[in-house]
Design an enzyme around this catalytic site. Structure first.
Site, mmCIF file in Angstrom:
data_model
loop_
_atom_site.group_PDB
_atom_site.id
_atom_site.type_symbol
_atom_site.label_atom_id
_atom_site.label_comp_id
_atom_site.label_asym_id
_atom_site.label_seq_id
_atom_site.Cartn_x
_atom_site.Cartn_y
_atom_site.Cartn_z
ATOM 1 N NE ARG A 69 -3.292 -0.076 3.004
ATOM 2 C CZ ARG A 69 -4.578 0.244 2.860
ATOM 3 N NH1 ARG A 69 -5.393 -0.557 2.215
ATOM 4 N NH2 ARG A 69 -5.039 1.364 3.368
ATOM 5 C CG ASP A 71 2.493 6.362 2.529
ATOM 6 O OD1 ASP A 71 1.378 5.888 2.810
ATOM 7 O OD2 ASP A 71 3.459 6.393 3.333
ATOM 8 N NE ARG A 232 8.053 8.823 2.683
ATOM 9 C CZ ARG A 232 6.889 9.460 2.746
ATOM 10 N NH1 ARG A 232 5.753 8.812 2.521
ATOM 11 N NH2 ARG A 232 6.851 10.739 3.045
#
Lengths: 279, 279
Positions: A69, A71, A232
Site C-alpha cells: 500500500r 503512500d 522512508r
C-alpha cells in the site's frame, strides 16, 4: 457511494468463492500523479483507477489486492495486484488483449507491465514472500534535472560518508523490532491489537548508479513485509549518518529504543520506488 | 524590441574586444519545457533564459554562444555556452556563488552544472572539437513510464534486429557527405552559400542500458559537427533497419544518394540528448 461499495464487495466475495483463477497484474506507476495506492473516496488513487479499468473490461465490479500500500508520491516499477476471475472470464480473455485494453483505459502515469494467471487462492498481498524497495538519493551541489521527480536531493558527500552509510545500512538486516521506524499512530494501533512490529529484512544494500547521466546513491531494501513509512524513516535516518550528523552505530540504538522519536526524519516520498515483489 | 537587441550586440562587441576571459557554462536542460536553444522573440528558449539570468547577475546585457543549437524538445546534459567577461567581473565573481545565483534565477528545467574560466578568445561554438549526442529508443510492448519524456517508444525487437541496427550504425562513421541526413531547406541554403554538407563522425555506437528500471537501446553519436536534424534523421533511418523495413546496407545507399527523400523519417525530438562537448 457507500451503497455501490457494499454491492461491489458482495460481488467480489461471490467471485472469490467461485474463482477459477486469480489474475496477477504487474503494475508500474508514477506516485506523483496519484493520492497513493489505497482507494479513497473522492481521490485519484492507483487502486481506484485499476479497479475502474478492470470493471470496464470485465463488465462487473472488481476489487483488487495489492502487494504494497504505497503512500502518495511513492512510485512503483513492479507493484503486483490480484483479483479473482471466473472460468468464463478466463476463457474469454486473451492476456495480451486484456493488457492492451487496460493500458488504453488507464490514465497517464500507470502502466500494466504484465498479466499472469495464478491458482484461485493467490493473493498479491498474502502470497508475497518478499518485497523490494529502492530509494534514490541524489547527492550533488546542483539540483537534479531529468531525475527531479524520482530522487531526494541531498548535499554532496565524500567517499568516507558513503562508507559510513553502507555500514549503517547493514545494521537494519535481520529479524528485528522496527517500532522506531514506523509511524507512531500505526505502531500504537498494532500494539493495541496485539500485533508485532517485528519485521525481517533480508538485504539492505547501498550502491551507486547513473540514470540519464545523473549519479545517484541507491538504498536497496528487501524484506518479508514493512510497517507504515518504514523504508522512508530508515532512509531519513541513514541520511543523518551520510551527512555526518550521527555515527553509523546510532542506527542500532534507534532500533533498540522502540520509539519513533529515537529514529530520524521521514525521507520524502518521491525518492522511493516499490521495485519488485517475490512470490 | 529590435532597438534593445542592437544595443545588446554593441555592448557584447565591446565586451569581446576588452574581454579578460570567457566563461564556459555547462548546462543541462529538459527540451520539452522550451522552444529550443536559439533565442526567438516571444518564445521561451534556453538561450533567452540563460542570457536573461546572466544579465541579471552581471547587471549588463549578455549574449552567449552555444556549442549546439538544439531544436525544441531536444534535451541536454552537457551543453556548453560561453560569454566574455571583463577583468573587474572576473575578480568580483566567485564561480560557486555565480552558479548558485544563476540556478536560483533560472526556471525549472534548466540547471547550470558547472562554470569555468577560459582564455578570452574561447567560444563554446567555434572552439568545440567534438560533440556527443545520445538517442534513447524504448523497444517494448508496453509504453514507457518513468522514461516517457526521454525516449522514443518503438515496437519490441529481437536480438537479430539489434545486431542489424548495430551494423547499420557503423556505416555512418567517417568523413562523408550527410546531405541526405539534413533538413532539405538547410542543405539547399548551404549549397547556395558554397558550404559543405560533409561531416566527420568519429563514433556511432549502439548499446543497451537500463534507466530507472526501464530497458533502452542507446544510439551514441560523436562527431566534429552536425547538420540541422542530422542525428534525428540518422536515428529515424536506423529504426527502419531495426524494425526490418530496410537492410543495413540501405544506409550506405541513402548516404550516397545525397537527397533528403532517400533517407528515413526524422525521429522525435524527445529521445535526443546533447550529451557532452569536447574542447
Amino acid at each position: 457511494m457507500p451503497g455501490t461499495k457494499v454491492k461491489a464487495e458482495n460481488v467480489q466475495r461471490d467471485f472469490e468463492l467461485q474463482a477459477a483463477a486469480a489474475l496477477a497484474l504487474t503494475v508500474a506507476y508514477r506516485g506523483d500523479n496519484f493520492s497513493g495506492f489505497a482507494r479513497q473516496d473522492g481521490r485519484v488513487t492507483i487502486q481506484g483507477e485499476l479497479e475502474e479499468a478492470l470493471a470496464t473490461v470485465l463488465r462487473r465490479p472488481v476489487l483488487i489486492q495489492g502487494a504494497g500500500r504505497t503512500d502518495a508520491g511513492v512510485h512503483a516499477l513492479g507493484q503486483v495486484v490480484s483479483c479473482g476471475v471466473s472460468e468464463a472470464e478466463l476463457q474469454q480473455q486473451n492476456f495480451a488483449g486484456l493488457q492492451t485494453a487496460l493500458n488504453a483505459l488507464l490514465p497517464a502515469g500507470i502502466v500494466i507491465k504484465g498479466i499472469e494467471a495464478k491458482e484461485p487462492n493467490f493473493s498479491a498481498r498474502f502470497s508475497a514472500q518478499a518485497r523490494e524497495y529502492r530509494y534514490r538519493l541524489y547527492p550533488s551541489p546542483t539540483p537534479p534535472l531529468f531525475l527531479a521527480p524520482y530522487v531526494w536531493w541531498v548535499p554532496p558527500v565524500g567517499l568516507e560518508s558513503v562508507a559510513a552509510l553502507k555500514s549503517a545500512a547493514r545494521l537494519f538486516e535481520g529479524e528485528q523490532d522496527f517500532k522506531s521506524f514506523c509511524v507512531a499512530k500505526t505502531a500504537d494501533r498494532l500494539a493495541a491489537q496485539g500485533l508485532s512490529t517485528h519485521r525481517n529484512l533480508l538485504h539492505v544494500h547501498v550502491f551507486g548508479a547513473q540514470h540519464l547521466g545523473e549519479q545517484c546513491l541507491i538504498i536497496q531494501v528487501i524484506g518479508n513485509a514493512f510497517l507504515h513509512s518504514m523504508v522512508r524513516i530508515m532512509v531519513g535516518s541513514l541520511v543523518e549518518v551520510l551527512l555526518g550528523r550521527r555515527a553509523p552505530e546510532w542506527i542500532s540504538a534507534a532500533l533498540a529504543a522502540c520509539q519513533r522519536q529515537s529514529a530520524g526524519p521521514t525521507a520524502p516520498a518521491q525518492g522511493l520506488t516499490l521495485w519488485r515483489v517475490r512470490y
